[in-house]
Scaffold this motif. Structure first.
Motif, PDB file in Angstrom:
ATOM      1  N   GLU A 417       0.729  -1.192   0.040  1.00 21.28           N
ATOM      2  CA  GLU A 417      -0.056   0.186  -0.128  1.00 21.28           C
ATOM      3  C   GLU A 417       0.873   1.082  -0.065  1.00 21.28           C
ATOM      4  O   GLU A 417       1.606   1.418   0.923  1.00 21.28           O
ATOM      5  CB  GLU A 417      -0.842   0.086   1.153  1.00 21.28           C
ATOM      6  N   ALA A 418       0.749   2.016  -1.094  1.00 21.84           N
ATOM      7  CA  ALA A 418       1.428   3.557  -1.053  1.00 21.84           C
ATOM      8  C   ALA A 418       0.506   4.578  -0.826  1.00 21.84           C
ATOM      9  O   ALA A 418      -0.516   4.684  -1.394  1.00 21.84           O
ATOM     10  CB  ALA A 418       1.854   3.584  -2.336  1.00 21.84           C
ATOM     11  N   ASP A 419       0.880   5.356   0.355  1.00 21.41           N
ATOM     12  CA  ASP A 419      -0.062   6.544   0.457  1.00 21.41           C
ATOM     13  C   ASP A 419       0.590   7.822   0.457  1.00 21.41           C
ATOM     14  O   ASP A 419       1.974   7.914   0.594  1.00 21.41           O
ATOM     15  CB  ASP A 419      -0.235   6.270   2.282  1.00 21.41           C
ATOM     16  N   VAL A 420      -0.416   8.884  -0.092  1.00 21.46           N
ATOM     17  CA  VAL A 420       0.209  10.119  -0.089  1.00 21.46           C
ATOM     18  C   VAL A 420      -0.187  11.000   1.031  1.00 21.46           C
ATOM     19  O   VAL A 420      -1.476  10.844   1.249  1.00 21.46           O
ATOM     20  CB  VAL A 420      -0.192  10.685  -1.666  1.00 21.46           C
ATOM     21  N   GLY A 421       0.654  11.638   1.631  1.00 18.89           N
ATOM     22  CA  GLY A 421       0.306  12.492   2.729  1.00 18.89           C
ATOM     23  C   GLY A 421       0.119  11.822   4.276  1.00 18.89           C
ATOM     24  O   GLY A 421      -0.164  12.174   5.218  1.00 18.89           O
TER      25      GLY A 421
END
Length: 511
Positions: A417-421
């Motif tokens: 899982e890649a998250d921005v912020g």
């Protein structure tokens, strides 16, 4: 390794419990299930078994399938191999879970398609009459009027057998059929005009006849055995062409870069080292699973898509579970999800399960385009694998979840899982029907929304060591042995924001 403790785990567990009840997956307690439903679950027929008892629901399904151009055999209410094959084809064409089994929800879905076809036919009649009176019909409409429904059904069926994208055998000369005709004409160096002529009908039918192989019981049994020997789960080698066998054929065809028809044809037999009679061929098999005998296994590429052809529906075929996906002019698979309603990644599990339940029941689920977009492609992947993703994002917050899946639920498996912020932009998860576990996190300093393309390189060896590299540097490494069996495909889930994927590549590292 830590258990996920916030509300996500509780909600995901509830969703998985619901999925287990509805999809028939093994439960911890059969008594508990019976108590929940108020009655014991219905007995399920063994895979490949032929039901000889008359069933009115099966008869209705047979009537509907035959009306829609799927050959289910005589509408006698008996569940035989031909009916199962037609059901599996219908489920595959309409994005449903491919089971090859009859159900009340499937019967209702087919009834809806029949009613829609009738409505379209009624609507077409006044328009065709008006055009005839005005004398201004276009060339495409003239072609449709000149070709009777049986001819259209024949060319649609033949094109599908040859691997061209005809989603529904409807007997109508629709835009999908015209595009398939154009593709066939281009491939065979014919005049590309998309028109249906007697000459084209004969040409397509001859080509399909050369490819056709009678799916007699002995040939099917030999194919099943050959697929099982190569690690493709075709079910028992019983000579019955069921949904599991067709799925295994399709996966093998994808790996061998053949048209994914899910049918037995000359190319498939040749790749499996079989002749049309079902006996071993004289020449060595050309299948993808045959690797040279060396001291160290060589990686086998089972998926490599750069989306440069502008089409995610073929070569390989990606199937949408929820939301909306498109391929941009630059060759990127792109999805937009409103971050305002889906910024929290803990929504991912329950929403994905809810969509998958609808497909498992044989009916289309409500598309959660406002808060989730999910897509997958079948690809037989070994327990030790190498997965490469080239991604970018626009906007914050945003969440992309990707990885290999097992079974009929494309959310079960290892997930990166890649998250921005988020302070920790990368998470490695193990999701099973029993729950979700965070097996590793990384606080790598990266912004997926910085306008650059980022490469995620994920490798899992035979001992269970997961190593994740981001743009060439190791950012996460953890040992986990939750999953010991091979995987059935790769799925991508956009849980918020705009994500673009330029490349998806998967390799099996063990036989």
């Amino acid at each position: 390794m830590t258990e996920l403790s916030h509300p996500f785990l509780h909600r995901l567990s509830l969703g998985i419990a619901a999925a287990t009840l509805l999809t028939g997956a093994p439960l911890a307690s059969t008594t508990a299930l019976a108590g929940t439903l108020g009655a014991p679950p219905p007995a399920m027929a063994a895979p490949g078994a032929v039901q000889l008892a008359f069933d009115a629901e099966v008869q209705r399904i047979q009537h509907g399938l035959n009306r829609l151009g799927y050959d289910a055999g005589p509408a006698d209410g008996l569940m035989g191999a031909k009916t199962r094959s037609a059901i599996a084809d219908y489920q595959r064409d309409h994005g449903l879970l491919v089971t090859g089994q009859a159900s009340a929800s499937l019967a209702e879905h087919i009834r809806g398609q029949v009613m829609e076809q009738r409505s379209e036919r009624r609507a077409d009649k006044p328009a065709a009459a008006a055009e005839s009176e005005a004398g201004s019909s276009t060339s495409a409409e003239t072609a449709q009027q000149a070709a009777d429904r049986q001819s259209i059904l024949q060319v649609q069926s033949d094109l599908r057998r040859l691997g061209y994208n005809v989603p529904v055998v409807s007997g109508r000369l629709d835009s999908d059929t015209e595009l398939a005709i154009r593709a066939y004409q281009k491939d065979h160096q014919l005049l590309v005009d998309g028109r249906l002529s007697p000459q084209l009908l004969a040409h397509v039918h001859d080509a399909a006849s050369r490819e056709a192989v009678t799916e007699d019981r002995e040939t099917v049994r030999k194919v099943q055995q050959a697929l099982n020997d190569r690690g493709y789960d075709a079910g028992p080698a019983d000579g019955v062409m069921g949904g599991k066998t067709r799925d295994a054929i399709r996966t093998f065809q994808s790996d061998a870069q053949q048209p994914m028809t899910s049918r037995i044809d000359g190319k498939l037999l040749s790749a499996l080292g079989l002749s049309a009679a079902g006996t071993a061929a004289a020449e060595a098999p050309a299948g993808p699973a045959e690797t040279p005998a060396t001291s160290e296994s060589q990686p086998v590429t089972v998926l490599d898509d750069h989306f440069s052809d502008g089409d995610y529906t073929r070569n390989p075929r990606w199937q949408v579970v929820a939301g909306s996906w498109r391929v941009t002019d630059g060759g990127s698979l792109t999805s937009d999800v409103s971050a305002g309603t889906s910024a929290a990644p803990q929504k991912l599990g329950p929403e994905l399960l809810k969509d998958l339940l609808g497909n498992a029941l044989g009916v289309p689920s409500p598309q959660q385009t406002a808060n989730l977009a999910a897509i997958y492609t079948p690809a037989r992947l070994s327990n030790a694998f190498h997965l490469v993703l080239r991604v970018s994002s626009a906007g914050s917050p945003a969440t992309l979840n990707a990885g290999p899946y097992q079974g009929s639920n494309v959310g079960y498996g290892y997930r990166l899982e890649a998250d921005v912020g988020q302070s920790q932009p990368l998470h490695l998860l193990a999701i099973t029907q029993n729950g979700t576990t965070v097996i590793g996190t990384s606080d790598a300093n990266v912004r997926f929304d910085d306008g650059a393309k980022h490469t995620l390189d994920w490798r899992r060896d035979a001992n269970g060591l997961n190593t994740v590299e981001l743009d060439g540097r190791v950012v996460l490494q953890v040992l986990d042995r939750t999953f010991q069996d091979p995987f059935d495909g790769v799925s991508l889930v956009n849980a918020g924001g705009t994500w673009s994927i330029d490349e998806v590549r998967a390799e099996s590292l063990t036989p």
